[in-house]
Scaffold this active site. Structure first.
Site, PDB file in Angstrom:
ATOM      1  N   SER A   1      -0.676  62.395  -3.997  1.00  0.00           N
ATOM      2  CA  SER A   1      -1.485  63.267  -3.145  1.00  0.00           C
ATOM      3  C   SER A   1      -0.873  64.652  -3.189  1.00  0.00           C
ATOM      4  CB  SER A   1      -1.509  62.683  -1.721  1.00  0.00           C
ATOM      5  OG  SER A   1      -2.163  63.539  -0.827  1.00  0.00           O
TER       6      SER A   1
ATOM      7  N   TYR B   1      -9.351  71.365  -2.847  1.00  0.00           N
ATOM      8  CA  TYR B   1      -8.208  70.569  -3.307  1.00  0.00           C
ATOM      9  C   TYR B   1      -7.743  69.641  -2.190  1.00  0.00           C
ATOM     10  CZ  TYR B   1      -3.448  69.743  -5.137  1.00  0.00           C
ATOM     11  OH  TYR B   1      -2.276  69.183  -5.583  1.00  0.00           O
TER      12      TYR B   1
ATOM     13  N   LYS C   1      -7.507  65.421  -1.698  1.00  0.00           N
ATOM     14  CA  LYS C   1      -6.256  64.712  -1.409  1.00  0.00           C
ATOM     15  C   LYS C   1      -6.336  63.952  -0.081  1.00  0.00           C
ATOM     16  CE  LYS C   1      -4.004  66.031  -5.170  1.00  0.00           C
ATOM     17  NZ  LYS C   1      -3.648  65.084  -6.233  1.00  0.00           N
TER      18      LYS C   1
HETATM   19  N1  LIG Z   1       3.154  70.674  -8.876  1.00  0.00           N
HETATM   20  C1  LIG Z   1       2.949  70.714  -7.573  1.00  0.00           C
HETATM   21  O1  LIG Z   1       3.431  71.611  -6.879  1.00  0.00           O
HETATM   22  C2  LIG Z   1       2.137  69.634  -6.919  1.00  0.00           C
HETATM   23  C3  LIG Z   1       2.139  69.583  -5.530  1.00  0.00           C
HETATM   24  C4  LIG Z   1       1.401  68.605  -4.889  1.00  0.00           C
HETATM   25  C5  LIG Z   1       0.685  67.702  -5.632  1.00  0.00           C
HETATM   26  N2  LIG Z   1       0.686  67.775  -6.994  1.00  0.00           N
HETATM   27  C6  LIG Z   1      -0.113  66.784  -7.736  1.00  0.00           C
HETATM   28  O2  LIG Z   1       0.661  66.232  -8.766  1.00  0.00           O
HETATM   29  C7  LIG Z   1      -0.194  65.728  -9.781  1.00  0.00           C
HETATM   30  C8  LIG Z   1       0.329  66.147 -11.135  1.00  0.00           C
HETATM   31  O3  LIG Z   1       0.230  67.533 -11.275  1.00  0.00           O
HETATM   32  P1  LIG Z   1       1.407  68.429 -11.878  1.00  0.00           P
HETATM   33  O4  LIG Z   1       1.914  69.263 -10.769  1.00  0.00           O
HETATM   34  O5  LIG Z   1       2.331  67.589 -12.653  1.00  0.00           O
HETATM   35  O6  LIG Z   1       0.556  69.430 -12.796  1.00  0.00           O
HETATM   36  P2  LIG Z   1       0.315  69.424 -14.380  1.00  0.00           P
HETATM   37  O7  LIG Z   1       1.606  69.661 -15.061  1.00  0.00           O
HETATM   38  O8  LIG Z   1      -0.800  70.382 -14.607  1.00  0.00           O
HETATM   39  O9  LIG Z   1      -0.136  67.939 -14.668  1.00  0.00           O
HETATM   40  C9  LIG Z   1      -1.417  67.458 -14.373  1.00  0.00           C
HETATM   41  C10 LIG Z   1      -1.832  66.535 -15.498  1.00  0.00           C
HETATM   42  O10 LIG Z   1      -3.095  65.946 -15.177  1.00  0.00           O
HETATM   43  C11 LIG Z   1      -3.864  65.955 -16.364  1.00  0.00           C
HETATM   44  N3  LIG Z   1      -5.290  65.932 -16.081  1.00  0.00           N
HETATM   45  C12 LIG Z   1      -6.062  66.875 -15.489  1.00  0.00           C
HETATM   46  N4  LIG Z   1      -7.326  66.465 -15.450  1.00  0.00           N
HETATM   47  C13 LIG Z   1      -7.372  65.241 -16.018  1.00  0.00           C
HETATM   48  C14 LIG Z   1      -8.385  64.297 -16.271  1.00  0.00           C
HETATM   49  N5  LIG Z   1      -9.670  64.514 -15.954  1.00  0.00           N
HETATM   50  N6  LIG Z   1      -8.053  63.127 -16.882  1.00  0.00           N
HETATM   51  C15 LIG Z   1      -6.781  62.882 -17.238  1.00  0.00           C
HETATM   52  N7  LIG Z   1      -5.773  63.740 -17.054  1.00  0.00           N
HETATM   53  C16 LIG Z   1      -6.074  64.907 -16.440  1.00  0.00           C
HETATM   54  C17 LIG Z   1      -3.461  67.214 -17.111  1.00  0.00           C
HETATM   55  O11 LIG Z   1      -3.699  67.052 -18.505  1.00  0.00           O
HETATM   56  P3  LIG Z   1      -4.745  67.947 -19.339  1.00  0.00           P
HETATM   57  O12 LIG Z   1      -3.922  68.668 -20.342  1.00  0.00           O
HETATM   58  O13 LIG Z   1      -5.650  66.943 -19.972  1.00  0.00           O
HETATM   59  O14 LIG Z   1      -5.448  68.860 -18.392  1.00  0.00           O
HETATM   60  C18 LIG Z   1      -1.967  67.281 -16.817  1.00  0.00           C
HETATM   61  O15 LIG Z   1      -1.220  66.611 -17.796  1.00  0.00           O
HETATM   62  C19 LIG Z   1      -1.596  66.269  -9.457  1.00  0.00           C
HETATM   63  O16 LIG Z   1      -2.371  65.244  -8.883  1.00  0.00           O
HETATM   64  C20 LIG Z   1      -1.329  67.359  -8.433  1.00  0.00           C
HETATM   65  O17 LIG Z   1      -2.418  67.558  -7.565  1.00  0.00           O
HETATM   66  C21 LIG Z   1       1.397  68.728  -7.647  1.00  0.00           C
END
Ligand SMILES: NC(=O)c1ccc[n+]([C@@H]2O[C@H](COP(=O)([O-])OP(=O)(O)OC[C@H]3O[C@@H](n4cnc5c(N)ncnc54)[C@H](OP(=O)(O)O)[C@@H]3O)[C@@H](O)[C@H]2O)c1
Length: 278
Positions: A135, A149, A153
């Site tokens: 989340s 967003y 979540k």
């Molecule tokens: N980083 C933060 O600060 C943070 C904070 C709170 C929550 N989150 C959550 O953590 C999770 C991971 O995000 P992250 O921070 O690691 O960012 P990230 O590095 O951008 O990773 C997100 C991944 O999800 C993939 N993705 C997006 N749309 C997709 C789809 N339709 N089907 C399959 N894969 C898809 C992306 O691959 P593509 O190359 O295919 O787009 C990317 O590899 C997310 O759910 C995000 O909301 C992150």
């Protein structure tokens, strides 16, 4: 015993961090993503017979079913499902179109739903399984510019808490993870989506893009460390239902919950005044 993990969006950030930690712990990993090259490259340094790569766009229900079937064919079971794939659509609510918000839900909420639907029968048959749903701090507390967003979540959290109660009798446990700011590609210009329209009234404080872009690359959370924590969680007999990740998130959620309790207590009389007498 070595576990089999199924991870969505494993090609970068938190997903790659979790995949790497699970592999380093000696587990097997089904690393999925929209681009197989991207996922392979991200995990190049830990490649072995313990990892398999499957193409999966979580917004496509048929692909989710097929990917889970392929995973079970390869490794025989799924012990830990991590619903991690997601992106952020940022903008003042009034500046976002319905279509943009629907697309945000298609990945961040329906994507989770599709993969859970595909994996739950496998876990029910095993009479065991763990689901870790990523989340956000924005799934616990409302933030400016995060209406869409955060809505996805909060929806994910409602789904997780409710399904958790249904599947617990089958040995399946669900943990929600609420990360603060982690250094990933989430706010990278190629991934983040900004609302396209601008309403002058909201423009006074600067554009949403100008406000959020500086966070890219300066976040304090480390995806590798979160991966290690989730490996621990997956091994716990009684994992938490919700895990806050990062001291920045703790610093927001704790006072928010205390304020909520205070508010509940302050209005207790109003709340109970709605009871009917039969
Ligand atoms: N980083 C933060 O600060 C943070 C904070 C709170 C929550 N989150 C959550 O953590 C999770 C991971 O995000 P992250 O921070 O690691 O960012 P990230 O590095 O951008 O990773 C997100 C991944 O999800 C993939 N993705 C997006 N749309 C997709 C789809 N339709 N089907 C399959 N894969 C898809 C992306 O691959 P593509 O190359 O295919 O787009 C990317 O590899 C997310 O759910 C995000 O909301 C992150």
């Amino acid at each position: 015993m070595s576990k089999v993990w199924f991870i969505t969006g494993a090609g970068s950030g938190i997903g790659a961090g979790i995949a790497r930690a699970a592999l380093l712990a000696g587990d097997r990993v089904v690393a999925t993503g929209r681009s197989l090259d991207k996922v392979r490259n991200a995990l190049n340094d830990v490649a072995s017979e313990n990892v398999t790569f499957i193409r999966l766009d979580v917004a496509d229900e048929a692909q989710a079913k097929a990917a889970v079937e392929e995973a079970v064919k390869k490794f025989g079971r799924i012990d830990v499902l991590v619903n991690n794939a997601g992106y952020s659509l940022l903008g003042n609510f009034e500046e976002l179109t319905t279509e943009e918000i629907e697309r945000q839900f298609a990945t961040n909420f329906y994507g989770v739903m599709f993969v859970m639907r595909a994996a739950l029968p496998v876990m029910r048959e095993q009479r065991s399984g763990r689901i870790i749903n990523i989340s956000s701090l924005a799934g616990a507390v409302g933030f400016k510019h995060c209406a869409a967003y955060a809505a996805t979540k909060f929806a994910l959290e409602g789904l997780s808490l409710s399904v958790a109660a249904e599947v617990e009798p089958f040995g399946i446990k669900i943990t929600i993870v609420e990360p603060g700011f982690f250094r990933t590609d989430l706010l990278d210009a190629r991934n983040v989506r900004w609302g396209n329209s601008v309403i002058e009234d909201y423009a006074a404080e600067g554009s949403v893009e100008e406000i959020w872009s500086p966070y890219d690359g300066t976040q304090s959370g480390d995806p590798a460390k979160l991966g290690e924590v989730l490996v621990k969680i997956a091994g716990m007999e009684n994992p938490p239902k919700r895990l806050i990740a990062g001291s920045d998130a703790l610093a927001v959620v704790q006072p928010d919950l205390e304020a909520r309790l205070q508010e509940i207590r302050a209005h207790e009389e109003l709340s109970s005044s709605t009871d009917g007498s039969f």
